[in-house]
Design an enzyme around this catalytic site. Sequence first.
Site, short mmCIF file in Angstrom:
data_model
loop_
_atom_site.label_atom_id
_atom_site.label_comp_id
_atom_site.label_asym_id
_atom_site.label_seq_id
_atom_site.Cartn_x
_atom_site.Cartn_y
_atom_site.Cartn_z
N GLU A 85 32.50 41.45 20.14
CA GLU A 85 31.80 40.62 21.24
C GLU A 85 30.85 39.46 19.66
OE1 GLU A 85 30.88 40.19 23.74
OE2 GLU A 85 31.65 41.33 24.64
N SER A 354 53.06 37.49 67.17
CA SER A 354 53.28 36.64 68.24
C SER A 354 51.63 36.85 68.50
CB SER A 354 53.25 37.19 69.59
OG SER A 354 54.94 37.85 69.57
#
Length: 674
Positions: A85, A354
Amino acid sequence: MKQSKIWKRIRTIIWVIVGLVITAILGTYIISYLLGPPELAGKQPTTVYDRYDEKIGEERLLNSMEWVPLEDMNKNIIQATLLIEDQQFFEHNGFNYQRIAKAIWTNITHGSLKEGASTITQQYARNLYLSPEKKWSRKIQEAFYAIRLEMFYSKEEILEGYLNTIYYGHGAYGIEAASRYFFDTTATDLSLAQAAMLAGIPKGPTYYSPLNNEKLANERQQLILSEMLQHGVITQEGYNRATQEKLIYAETAAEEEIAPYFSDEAVLEAAELLDIATEEIQSGGYELYTTLDLSHQSEMDEAVSKNMNGSEDLETAGVSINPKTGEITAMTGGKNYLTSSYNRSTKSKRMAGSSFKPILYYEALENGYTPSTRLVSEATTFTLEDGTTYQPGNFNGYYANGPITLAQAIALSDNIYAVKTNLYLGPKNLVETAKDFGITSELDAVPSLALGTSSISVLELTQAYGRIANGGKEIEPYTIRKIIDKKGNTVYEHDNDKLDQVLDEKNTFILTQLLTGMFDEELNNYTSVTGSTINHQLSNIYAGKSGTTDYDSWMVGYSPEVVTGIWVGYDDHRKITQVQETTFSKQIWANYMEAIHEPSSKHTFAMPSGVIGLPIDPVSGKRATSSCGQSRIMFFEKGTEPLGYCTDRNHPEDLEEEENDQKGFLKKIFDEFF
């Protein structure tokens, strides 16, 4: 002489700029000093509420932070965090100017704040005091807070505060909560491999959590371990042990939540609405007022559990929407959130089969079809424009081998009728009609589109049915009603303006009545209606359509109050080979819809003006008499209702006329489209 004056002016401008910069810097530090030390307070939890303003719970998103002194933390987590970091943390005064310059250049060239250069101090300042908006004003505020932190607190105090408040995902704030959540251990007892894994998460908890994406998390862990080895903070032996260690995650990390798929979707929607990261929503102290109906959600979860037990790899997804508003009242993205948090109802797209046909038949009604329109159902091979052939088939190879009405075609899910209709109307027109239903997925304009061969999401198809259920009004599904920030300000409220009419009200009503036919055995013909397996479970009137492909099983249907879509299938697109598995979607849908509707209160779909209902013989499509043997109330736009009676259907002249109509219809298909 003239050149000398120009250089003199340039030097003056430079000194003025330098003076202004120095003044600004001194002023910033003086103001920061006068403001004094900022209070070291942590983030506030975000709370989620259901549609009745009852708290679902803040613990769904946040675990309580437990403060651990820096000296009690395992040194591996401290070193891993610093290396990944902010490697210059102990050298800078809160800002890494080299990284800032690079980030400013990138952001200017891109015209946005894409690139970040935040130090641990800046991140801590942002986490403690600021909203997550990506604006220049926030960056200036962040700088002031960072200066004040560095001015009044030691580096050790800042680092300790950062490690105790940073977000590690899954509601874990601070290293102690993360250690217990992921590994059921303390921040003191973390192994090197565990520490490296946790250190990689804060950059992007959604992406780098090993519980969300183990591959990305492992890659980031390996990067951190390599950095630690190169910087000499671990030995080669320690590196080897850590890379070979198999991490075992705590079972408590998978604590059961209420409506977890819905909550995830609500957080994502809130983040999109406010244009901030999801992690910032989760930690920003917001109040999210959602559309969730807990009774609906519990019944959906119960229906899934009841019907999906014992099917190990088979998955499901479901969504319930209020068709009058677009509010999502229940959602499941899988049968078990603890084993898979992937939301299949929103992120996965599957062939609709369908269940896509109602969109086709709405288009048919718009182009002159009525419930009585008859086409021949028989084995058919279509020769297409490019010379190829297309031979769709009905389920199990059953055909009427004669004409059937639109009402029967829908109830029996006849594929030949659907493909003929699509070819007659034009596949490209079907794609355009789907857009009117809110379908945004890419659809292939091919004859087989009538049979749902393109892929769409459960949420997408369910909201499309919602537009039929509400009489053709445009709805957009949503989960967030209102957002209040931690200061009590309402930062978002859903707009409840009148919905636009995008489909014809009369034809959506007629289509709704046709879709109730899947449960009406008066429409049985060469096979049973598709809802016959669940018809006995239903005590109310519903409209719907099922859909089955080799890989997918669907059931989408609605009452006037709720539209629900259910999908069942395998994530890896395996074929569904067990007949019973093809029924799960219908069973889940039926169990759920019956549970959320009162059996004693029969609902009806409101009929608009301009529509007439008549008893119709479902075989001939003509008006029914007592001699027909069977009849069903069917609905027509006034002026399109049949004039003849069913008793006329056996007259030779009627049969000859119908045969000629069929021939003319087929000729029109091939003349116009091939």
